[in-house]
Write a protein that holds these residues in place. Structure first.
Motif, mmCIF file in Angstrom:
data_model
loop_
_atom_site.group_PDB
_atom_site.id
_atom_site.type_symbol
_atom_site.label_atom_id
_atom_site.label_comp_id
_atom_site.label_asym_id
_atom_site.label_seq_id
_atom_site.Cartn_x
_atom_site.Cartn_y
_atom_site.Cartn_z
ATOM 1 N N PHE A 75 11.622 7.646 -4.477
ATOM 2 C CA PHE A 75 11.209 6.468 -3.906
ATOM 3 C C PHE A 75 11.158 6.802 -2.484
ATOM 4 O O PHE A 75 12.090 6.945 -1.718
ATOM 5 C CB PHE A 75 12.129 5.167 -4.163
ATOM 6 N N GLY A 76 9.876 6.938 -2.129
ATOM 7 C CA GLY A 76 9.647 7.306 -0.664
ATOM 8 C C GLY A 76 8.664 6.729 0.370
ATOM 9 O O GLY A 76 7.894 6.113 -0.140
ATOM 10 N N LEU A 77 8.861 6.699 1.686
ATOM 11 C CA LEU A 77 8.038 6.263 2.557
ATOM 12 C C LEU A 77 7.496 7.159 3.339
ATOM 13 O O LEU A 77 8.401 8.279 3.934
ATOM 14 C CB LEU A 77 8.677 5.084 3.383
ATOM 15 N N LEU A 78 6.432 7.200 3.765
ATOM 16 C CA LEU A 78 5.775 8.221 4.775
ATOM 17 C C LEU A 78 4.908 7.286 5.918
ATOM 18 O O LEU A 78 3.909 6.543 5.770
ATOM 19 C CB LEU A 78 4.673 8.987 3.936
ATOM 20 N N MET A 125 2.195 -5.288 0.142
ATOM 21 C CA MET A 125 1.099 -4.632 1.036
ATOM 22 C C MET A 125 1.540 -3.637 1.791
ATOM 23 O O MET A 125 0.888 -2.331 1.868
ATOM 24 C CB MET A 125 0.292 -5.670 1.784
ATOM 25 N N LEU A 126 2.637 -3.752 2.378
ATOM 26 C CA LEU A 126 3.310 -2.655 3.504
ATOM 27 C C LEU A 126 3.994 -1.575 2.426
ATOM 28 O O LEU A 126 3.694 -0.480 2.910
ATOM 29 C CB LEU A 126 4.312 -3.331 4.163
ATOM 30 N N GLY A 127 4.256 -1.817 1.027
ATOM 31 C CA GLY A 127 4.786 -0.932 0.438
ATOM 32 C C GLY A 127 3.501 0.103 -0.105
ATOM 33 O O GLY A 127 3.758 1.377 -0.153
ATOM 34 N N ILE A 128 2.410 -0.506 -0.239
ATOM 35 C CA ILE A 128 1.314 0.320 -0.702
ATOM 36 C C ILE A 128 0.842 1.253 0.253
ATOM 37 O O ILE A 128 0.530 2.413 0.350
ATOM 38 C CB ILE A 128 0.105 -0.696 -0.900
ATOM 39 N N VAL A 129 0.909 0.742 1.731
ATOM 40 C CA VAL A 129 0.629 1.419 2.969
ATOM 41 C C VAL A 129 1.309 2.667 2.978
ATOM 42 O O VAL A 129 1.241 3.727 3.485
ATOM 43 C CB VAL A 129 0.393 0.799 4.051
ATOM 44 N N LEU A 130 2.942 2.466 2.942
ATOM 45 C CA LEU A 130 3.968 3.374 3.277
ATOM 46 C C LEU A 130 4.291 4.302 1.953
ATOM 47 O O LEU A 130 4.996 5.541 2.236
ATOM 48 C CB LEU A 130 4.806 2.781 3.790
ATOM 49 N N ALA A 131 3.665 4.121 1.016
ATOM 50 C CA ALA A 131 4.240 4.863 -0.249
ATOM 51 C C ALA A 131 3.798 6.536 -0.067
ATOM 52 O O ALA A 131 2.783 6.618 0.444
ATOM 53 C CB ALA A 131 3.538 4.445 -1.509
#
Length: 157
Positions: A75-78, A125-131
């Motif tokens: 589970f990662g964020l970029l 929405m932020l999850g989609i952007v940061l995935a």
């Protein structure tokens, strides 16, 4: 700075949970919590942009989610340049929508439910952007669909 992507993502989620658990009968409390969560995310987006402009590189953070023989899921964020730009758009426009909604929903009996759903939508929405991988993207894509369904069906009478 390692926690910045996580704070950016989970501020609206914590606002959503807080609205559901703590502000069930407080219209102004639910609106304040939702706006506060979105404002924190906007500030984190601005700080990420400042970090990018000073260092020239973004931020990435991952957690091991599933680890089986032959299968590892993270589970990662970029937070790279495009993600920071889109997170500024999502949080900036979202914050304006949240503030506008206070006046628009002032006499609506479902105002508390609306702000909980709106915070959940912002989180998705932020999850989609940061995935940073397709599994995380797919999870947040499904959450956007569910939260959109709840928002579209707000006036169910």
């Amino acid at each position: 700075m390692v926690a910045l992507p996580w704070i950016l993502l989970f501020s609206p989620a914590m606002a959503c949970i807080g609205i559901v658990l703590l502000t069930r009968h407080s219209r102004s409390g639910s609106a304040g919590l939702a706006i506060g969560g979105m404002a924190v995310s906007f500030i984190c987006s601005a700080l990420a942009l400042l970090h990018l402009s000073q260092t020239g590189h973004g931020l990435e953070s991952t957690l091991q989610w599933v680890q089986l023989p032959g299968l590892e899921l993270e589970f990662g964020l970029l937070l790279n340049a495009p993600a920071i730009l889109m997170s500024l758009v999502v949080t900036g426009v979202g914050l304006m929508i949240f503030i506008y909604s206070v006046g628009y929903m002032v006499k609506e009996p479902g105002m508390i439910r609306y702000f909980a759903c709106l915070s959940g939508f912002a989180f998705s929405m932020l999850g989609i952007v940061l995935a940073n991988n397709f599994v995380t993207l797919f999870i947040f894509w499904e959450l956007v669909g569910a939260s959109s369904y709840l928002l579209i069906g707000h006036w169910y009478e």
